[in-house]
Write an enzyme that holds these catalytic residues in place. Structure first.
Site, short mmCIF file in Angstrom:
data_model
loop_
_atom_site.label_atom_id
_atom_site.label_comp_id
_atom_site.label_asym_id
_atom_site.label_seq_id
_atom_site.Cartn_x
_atom_site.Cartn_y
_atom_site.Cartn_z
N ASP A 2 0.81 -1.23 0.00
CA ASP A 2 0.00 0.00 0.00
C ASP A 2 0.84 1.27 0.00
OD1 ASP A 2 -2.21 -1.72 0.26
OD2 ASP A 2 -1.95 -1.74 2.43
N LYS A 44 2.36 2.08 -5.02
CA LYS A 44 3.10 1.55 -6.19
C LYS A 44 2.29 1.71 -7.47
CE LYS A 44 3.41 -2.49 -4.33
NZ LYS A 44 2.89 -2.18 -2.97
N GLY A 57 -4.03 -4.80 -4.22
CA GLY A 57 -5.03 -3.81 -4.60
C GLY A 57 -4.33 -2.54 -5.03
N HIS A 58 -4.19 -2.35 -6.32
CA HIS A 58 -3.49 -1.17 -6.82
C HIS A 58 -4.50 -0.14 -7.31
CE1 HIS A 58 0.33 -3.75 -7.58
NE2 HIS A 58 0.14 -3.45 -6.32
N GLN A 105 2.42 -6.01 -3.00
CA GLN A 105 2.74 -6.03 -1.57
C GLN A 105 4.07 -5.27 -1.31
OE1 GLN A 105 2.00 -9.48 -2.87
NE2 GLN A 105 -0.13 -8.88 -2.68
#
Ligand code: IMP
Length: 423
Positions: A13, A16, A40-41, A222
């Protein structure tokens, strides 16, 4: 043209998705090499918000090619949903812009079921997983009993291997709320057909791309402290999230990589359980009240703390960072002073690198260096010169301690809120 690996330097988080999206403009191929639908991007493109889980964010750019490498674990049903969601927003997903490795492993309903049941059984000592079946799927891979995408796209092989695996697992499934074997086979056979046009030997594709002068961008999922080897074990994910994972998870050799950019929030956050030495309830509440720091995959409130340079020193080392990208600097706006954790105290000893075991991390207390904060709203800054001197001093100190130049600074979710110092 440089091939670049982007990694998270903390617990994921770090932003990225935005940095990858920013650098995609000058790249040709965007590669995911580890993790799965646990990631989750969040990416903002043309005013639209996208939350991507398995899909490389390069998909939002016309003309860019995306690769999901052998090191990723694919939940085909979740992935197809993601593809359909993108298509419904007008994003084209074709065999030309999305390639999926035939050697990537497949996540099945029982992996999700086992992940969730194990967490429940762990009670207080739960890991806080995303419940997406990541650990059990990688477990099968390492245990040499997993099914791969190449099995998924061949119905007979899929059926034979899946039935054999279910039989092998026997009573392990008891008590799990799972679809029947037939239901799973029907859904996965359909999914295999849907994905088959995208499936190939992506190692060969990537080598050909390099040979023809294309630039590769590896999109890490991650962060370093969730790495199965180097993270706060056992409170980690089940893949190698550090730079080496990009090579093993894609089949691209380290000799083909030119840069490793570490993305780091201007403070620390963590979701799930496990140690977080600089965590502060007051600091967490402040960020949550600003509407920040809620998980993109699960919506959970992230735990927040001051920037931890002990962690960052080690991350710089283990990833061989060539540059840092500092994100969310605007999250520190309006503070009279900011704290930088430069060492840990453990049993009267001063540590400049983190301990190995999560139990020992829990015994550490932070040693802070206090720096002056800034009152201005810096989200409008477009160059380093626009930043207050205190914010620049903060960045300089981070660079000094890590002995790593800062290449990018981000002060908000939009592309314009990105300052390039050196890339
Ligand atoms: P798993 O990857 O679902 O097995 O979860 C293991 C740990 O990694 C948990 O603490 C999760 O919260 C964390 N985790 C997994 N993916 C992400 C991510 O993309 N961002 C932040 N934390 C993550």
């Amino acid at each position: 043209m440089p091939n670049i690996i982007i990694v998270g330097t903390q617990w994921g988080d770090e932003g990225k998705g935005k940095i990858v999206d920013f650098l995609t403009e000058t790249t040709d191929v965007v590669v995911r090499a580890q993790g799965g639908a646990n990631a989750g991007h969040t990416v903002y493109n043309a005013g639209e918000k996208y939350v991507l889980h398995l899909m490389p964010s390069g998909i939002l750019w016309p003309g860019k090619e995306c690769v999901i490498g052998n090191g990723v674990v694919i939940d085909p049903l979740a992935f197809i949903k993601e593809i359909e969601g993108l298509e419904s927003k007008g994003v084209a997903v074709t065999p030309d812009n999305l390639r999926l490795s035939s050697a990537a492993h497949v996540v099945f309903p029982h992996h999700r079921g086992l992940d969730q049941a194990r967490e429940q059984r762990r009670g207080k000592s739960k890991i806080g997983t995303t419940g997406r079946g990541i650990g059990p799927a990688y477990g099968d891979k390492i245990d040499r009993c997993g099914l791969r995408v190449n099995d998924l796209i061949q119905p007979e092989r899929l059926e034979a291997k899946f039935r054999a695996r279910v039989e092998q697992m026997g009573s392990t499934f008891e008590g799990l709320d799972l679809p029947s074997i037939e239901e799973t086979l029907t859904a996965y056979t359909e999914a295999g057909k849907r994905l088959a046009p995208h499936v190939s030997n992506t190692v060969a594709f990537l080598h050909e791309a390099i040979r023809s002068g294309k630039q590769l961008l590896f999109e890490g999922a991650q962060g370093a402290y969730l790495d199965i080897d180097h993270g706060t074990y056992p409170f980690v994910t089940s893949s190698n999230t550090t730079a080496g994972g990009a090579c093993t998870g894609s089949g691209v050799s380290p000799t083909r990589v030119d840069e490793v950019i570490g993305v780091c929030k201007a403070y620390t956050t963590r979701v799930g359980s496990g140690p977080c030495v600089t965590e502060s309830e007051a600091f967490s509440s402040r960020l949550h009240e600003m509407g920040r720091e809620f998980g993109a995959t699960t919506g959970r409130k992230r735990r927040c703390g001051w920037l931890d340079m002990v962690m960052l020193r080690f991350t710089t080392m283990v990833n061989g960072l060539t540059k840092l990208a500092i994100t969310n600097l605007d999250g520190l706006d309006g503070l009279e002073t900011v704290q930088l954790c430069t060492a840990y105290e453990m049993d009267g000893e001063r540590l400049t690198l983190p301990p190995i075991d999560a139990e020992d991390w829990e015994r550490c207390t932070p040693v802070f260096e206090e720096m002056p904060g800034w009152s201005e709203d810096i989200s409008h800054a477009r160059s380093l010169e626009d930043l207050p001197s205190q914010a620049r001093a903060y960045l300089d100190r981070i660079s000094e301690i890590t002995e790593t130049p800062i290449g990018i600074v981000s002060v908000g979710p939009d592309r314009q809120q990105t300052m390039v110092c050196a890339v």
